[in-house]
Scaffold this motif. Structure first.
Motif, PDB file in Angstrom:
ATOM      1  N   ASP A 167     -12.125  13.063  49.336  1.00 50.31           N
ATOM      2  CA  ASP A 167     -11.679  11.874  49.376  1.00 50.31           C
ATOM      3  C   ASP A 167     -11.797  11.434  50.933  1.00 50.31           C
ATOM      4  N   ARG A 168     -12.294  10.095  51.165  1.00 47.81           N
ATOM      5  CA  ARG A 168     -12.553   9.648  52.249  1.00 47.81           C
ATOM      6  C   ARG A 168     -11.292   9.088  52.719  1.00 47.81           C
ATOM      7  N   GLU A 169     -10.354   8.555  51.979  1.00 44.66           N
ATOM      8  CA  GLU A 169      -8.938   8.146  52.407  1.00 44.66           C
ATOM      9  C   GLU A 169      -7.841   8.505  51.406  1.00 44.66           C
ATOM     10  N   GLY A 170      -6.627   8.422  51.767  1.00 45.26           N
ATOM     11  CA  GLY A 170      -5.572   8.617  50.845  1.00 45.26           C
ATOM     12  C   GLY A 170      -4.427   7.763  51.715  1.00 45.26           C
ATOM     13  N   PRO A 171      -3.202   8.351  51.459  1.00 41.91           N
ATOM     14  CA  PRO A 171      -2.003   7.554  52.172  1.00 41.91           C
ATOM     15  C   PRO A 171      -1.927   7.600  53.740  1.00 41.91           C
ATOM     16  N   ARG A 172      -1.858   6.301  54.245  1.00 41.68           N
ATOM     17  CA  ARG A 172      -2.021   6.265  55.640  1.00 41.68           C
ATOM     18  C   ARG A 172      -0.486   5.870  56.265  1.00 41.68           C
ATOM     19  N   LEU A 173      -0.079   6.543  56.960  1.00 43.49           N
ATOM     20  CA  LEU A 173       1.218   6.252  57.683  1.00 43.49           C
ATOM     21  C   LEU A 173       1.372   4.645  58.201  1.00 43.49           C
ATOM     22  N   TYR A 174       2.575   4.209  57.808  1.00 40.81           N
ATOM     23  CA  TYR A 174       2.940   2.797  58.473  1.00 40.81           C
ATOM     24  C   TYR A 174       3.771   3.092  59.814  1.00 40.81           C
ATOM     25  N   GLY A 175       2.717   3.195  60.804  1.00 39.34           N
ATOM     26  CA  GLY A 175       3.137   3.613  62.218  1.00 39.34           C
ATOM     27  C   GLY A 175       3.786   2.278  62.875  1.00 39.34           C
ATOM     28  N   LYS A 176       3.931   2.752  64.279  1.00 41.33           N
ATOM     29  CA  LYS A 176       4.645   1.732  65.204  1.00 41.33           C
ATOM     30  C   LYS A 176       3.382   0.679  65.673  1.00 41.33           C
ATOM     31  N   TYR A 177       2.234   1.110  65.404  1.00 43.65           N
ATOM     32  CA  TYR A 177       1.029   0.307  65.623  1.00 43.65           C
ATOM     33  C   TYR A 177      -0.089   0.573  64.434  1.00 43.65           C
ATOM     34  N   THR A 178      -0.791  -0.454  64.049  1.00 48.02           N
ATOM     35  CA  THR A 178      -1.716  -0.181  63.100  1.00 48.02           C
ATOM     36  C   THR A 178      -2.990  -0.561  63.533  1.00 48.02           C
ATOM     37  N   LEU A 179      -3.955   0.424  63.763  1.00 45.83           N
ATOM     38  CA  LEU A 179      -5.401   0.018  64.364  1.00 45.83           C
ATOM     39  C   LEU A 179      -6.139  -0.561  63.380  1.00 45.83           C
ATOM     40  N   THR A 180      -6.979  -1.928  63.783  1.00 47.99           N
ATOM     41  CA  THR A 180      -7.531  -2.480  62.983  1.00 47.99           C
ATOM     42  C   THR A 180      -9.131  -2.402  63.323  1.00 47.99           C
ATOM     43  N   ALA A 181     -10.120  -3.151  62.353  1.00 52.39           N
ATOM     44  CA  ALA A 181     -11.396  -3.014  62.522  1.00 52.39           C
ATOM     45  C   ALA A 181     -11.879  -4.045  64.052  1.00 52.39           C
ATOM     46  N   ASP A 182     -11.125  -4.704  64.144  1.00 51.16           N
ATOM     47  CA  ASP A 182     -11.092  -5.699  65.228  1.00 51.16           C
ATOM     48  C   ASP A 182     -10.954  -4.826  66.643  1.00 51.16           C
ATOM     49  N   ASP A 183      -9.923  -4.074  66.695  1.00 48.93           N
ATOM     50  CA  ASP A 183      -9.790  -3.261  67.966  1.00 48.93           C
ATOM     51  C   ASP A 183     -11.059  -2.539  68.137  1.00 48.93           C
ATOM     52  N   ILE A 184     -11.664  -1.740  66.904  1.00 47.62           N
ATOM     53  CA  ILE A 184     -12.570  -0.893  67.286  1.00 47.62           C
ATOM     54  C   ILE A 184     -13.851  -1.574  67.716  1.00 47.62           C
ATOM     55  N   ILE A 185     -14.282  -2.750  66.998  1.00 49.21           N
ATOM     56  CA  ILE A 185     -15.526  -3.360  67.181  1.00 49.21           C
ATOM     57  C   ILE A 185     -15.427  -4.099  68.628  1.00 49.21           C
ATOM     58  N   ASN A 186     -14.201  -4.506  69.065  1.00 45.63           N
ATOM     59  CA  ASN A 186     -13.941  -5.057  70.574  1.00 45.63           C
ATOM     60  C   ASN A 186     -13.641  -3.865  71.442  1.00 45.63           C
ATOM     61  N   ALA A 187     -13.839  -2.614  71.230  1.00 45.46           N
ATOM     62  CA  ALA A 187     -13.638  -1.660  72.009  1.00 45.46           C
ATOM     63  C   ALA A 187     -12.246  -1.624  73.004  1.00 45.46           C
ATOM     64  N   ARG A 188     -11.124  -2.043  72.220  1.00 44.75           N
ATOM     65  CA  ARG A 188      -9.890  -2.220  72.731  1.00 44.75           C
ATOM     66  C   ARG A 188      -9.169  -1.093  73.288  1.00 44.75           C
ATOM     67  N   LYS A 189      -8.587  -1.006  74.520  1.00 44.88           N
ATOM     68  CA  LYS A 189      -7.931  -0.025  75.166  1.00 44.88           C
ATOM     69  C   LYS A 189      -6.540  -0.253  75.015  1.00 44.88           C
ATOM     70  N   PHE A 190      -5.651   0.561  75.089  1.00 44.12           N
ATOM     71  CA  PHE A 190      -4.197   0.538  75.041  1.00 44.12           C
ATOM     72  C   PHE A 190      -3.508   1.533  76.126  1.00 44.12           C
ATOM     73  N   PRO A 191      -2.175   0.846  76.444  1.00 45.13           N
ATOM     74  CA  PRO A 191      -1.544   1.467  77.608  1.00 45.13           C
ATOM     75  C   PRO A 191      -1.173   2.905  77.219  1.00 45.13           C
ATOM     76  N   ASP A 192      -1.087   3.087  75.703  1.00 47.52           N
ATOM     77  CA  ASP A 192      -0.424   4.572  75.308  1.00 47.52           C
ATOM     78  C   ASP A 192      -1.860   4.966  74.547  1.00 47.52           C
TER      79      ASP A 192
END
Length: 392
Positions: free
Chosen positions: A286-311
């Motif tokens: 399976d290419r996907e399953g349950p995904r944690l509801y974390g303190k931050y959720t990474l998005t497609a925009d974060d990826i395509i825009n090459a976003r960087k984070f303090p953590d």
């Protein structure tokens, strides 16, 4: 019922690429670590799915194709794999680079790295069956090895299962894509006896299967089957991409589809006429399953825009690779030379104080998962989870 108790600093659930890296790093950082894996070997879907390429290791650039984005255990694995098979060097696939590997070598590397760690106890053929939480903290996890059960008393738990086993058992919030919207699952079979394999065969296989679908000889999804040549001249791999979410006996259905594809190709293409199946995936991947509801959720925009984070803890340049149920695979690439970061907050949740997650189940959107789930990235996610758990 009382079971034998095992106390540890860190419990890692799942011995795939993320779990192996997490347990090794945790042990190296001085934490008493227990790793449990449902199979009798390490490597997870990298082995059961007949994977042949490690993706997500390298920078998205042509001038430095073998520049590893995340050092540490990922670099160790690459070095050891290339010592075992010097001929397997990074190769270009689309607009990115991957590292070819043999499954036997990957298992050998994982066993070598894990078994030398004195602070690490390995339990194969073992699964987690329940988890007890108190005050939003996991206080014990019951594991079963064959017919015997144990209670693990951990300080920290890392879920690297891919299926979100501990996420679900602990009651941590998570997301699940509806069955009719999930990505296609993968199922691979290896054939021998091919004649005159050439590069064009990778185009001809889906072309002929698309013709069969139009003639209503096969289910529509089998037109998404891909072909790659093997290491031997007469060898090749066919990967089926199939919508099996919600099907109880999905391995049986996948085997049936694989046999149908091979039978058709044997009649339609002379190169397949004398071929025979020598190996099939031991499970549907399976290419996907349950995904944690974390303190931050990474998005497609974060990826395509090459976003960087303090953590930011892990870098990746792999494209968003989505296997759509109706359209097949589609890719969204980052700009050349760019990479994005995955923040530590994607590995933790507010719900459970002592739970980390690494691998396929981190906190990302459905689209972002198409980039973060690949093996090379998961190695580094596991390593960082192991480090954080040991020092939490």
């Amino acid at each position: 019922m009382k079971y034998e108790k095992i106390e540890c600093g860190v419990l890692v659930v799942g011995g795939g690429v993320a779990g192996i890296a997490a347990s090794i790093k945790s042990a190296r950082e001085g934490a008493s670590t227990v790793l449990i894996e449902k199979n009798s070997f390490p490597g997870g879907t990298g082995i059961t799915g007949l994977h042949r390429f490690m993706c997500g290791l390298y920078a998205n650039t042509e001038d430095l194709p073998d520049k590893i984005l995340n050092k540490g255990i990922a670099s160790e694995i690459c070095f050891m794999l290339q010592e075992l098979a010097p001929e397997k060097t990074p190769l270009r696939m689309g607009k990115v680079y991957v590292l070819p590997f043999a499954a036997s070598n990957l298992m050998s590397v994982f066993r070598s790295l894990s078994e030398k760690e004195k602070q690490l106890d390995l339990y194969y053929n073992t699964k987690a069956v329940s988890a007890k939480t108190e005050n939003n903290t996991i206080v014990s996890v019951t594991i079963q090895k064959l017919n015997k059960k144990f209670n693990i008393i951990p300080r920290i738990v890392i879920d690297c299962s891919g299926d979100g086993v501990i996420i679900k058992l602990s009651g941590a919030r998570h997301r699940t894509t509806p069955p009719d919207q999930r990505q296609l699952s993968g199922y691979t079979f290896r054939v021998k006896g091919l004649k005159h394999v050439d590069d064009i065969l990778a185009v001809r296989v889906p072309y002929y299967l698309t013709k069969a679908v139009k003639q209503r000889k096969m289910p529509f999804y089998l037109k998404y089957t891909t072909f790659t040549a093997g290491d031997a001249e007469d060898e090749g791999y066919c990967k089926l991409n199939i919508p099996l979410a919600g099907i109880n006996e999905k391995e049986k259905q996948a085997q049936k589809d694989a046999l149908s594809v091979h039978t058709y190709l044997s009649k339609a293409l002379p190169v397949f006429s004398e071929s025979y199946i020598v190996e099939m995936s031991s499970e549907v991947v399976d290419r996907e399953g349950p995904r944690l509801y974390g303190k931050y959720t990474l998005t497609a925009d974060d990826i395509i825009n090459a976003r960087k984070f303090p953590d930011g803890i892990v870098k990746s340049a792999w494209p968003i690779e989505l296997w759509d149920r109706q359209k097949g695979v589609r890719y969204q690439y980052l700009k050349p030379g760019e990479n994005y970061e995955i923040p530590l907050r994607c590995l933790v949740t507010k719900d459970i104080k002592n739970l980390f997650c690494a691998g396929r189940c981190i906190s990302v959107t459905h689209e972002a998962l198409g980039s973060t789930r690949v093996m090379g990235t998961c190695v580094s996610l596991g390593e960082r989870a192991g480090y954080e758990a040991a020092h939490c």
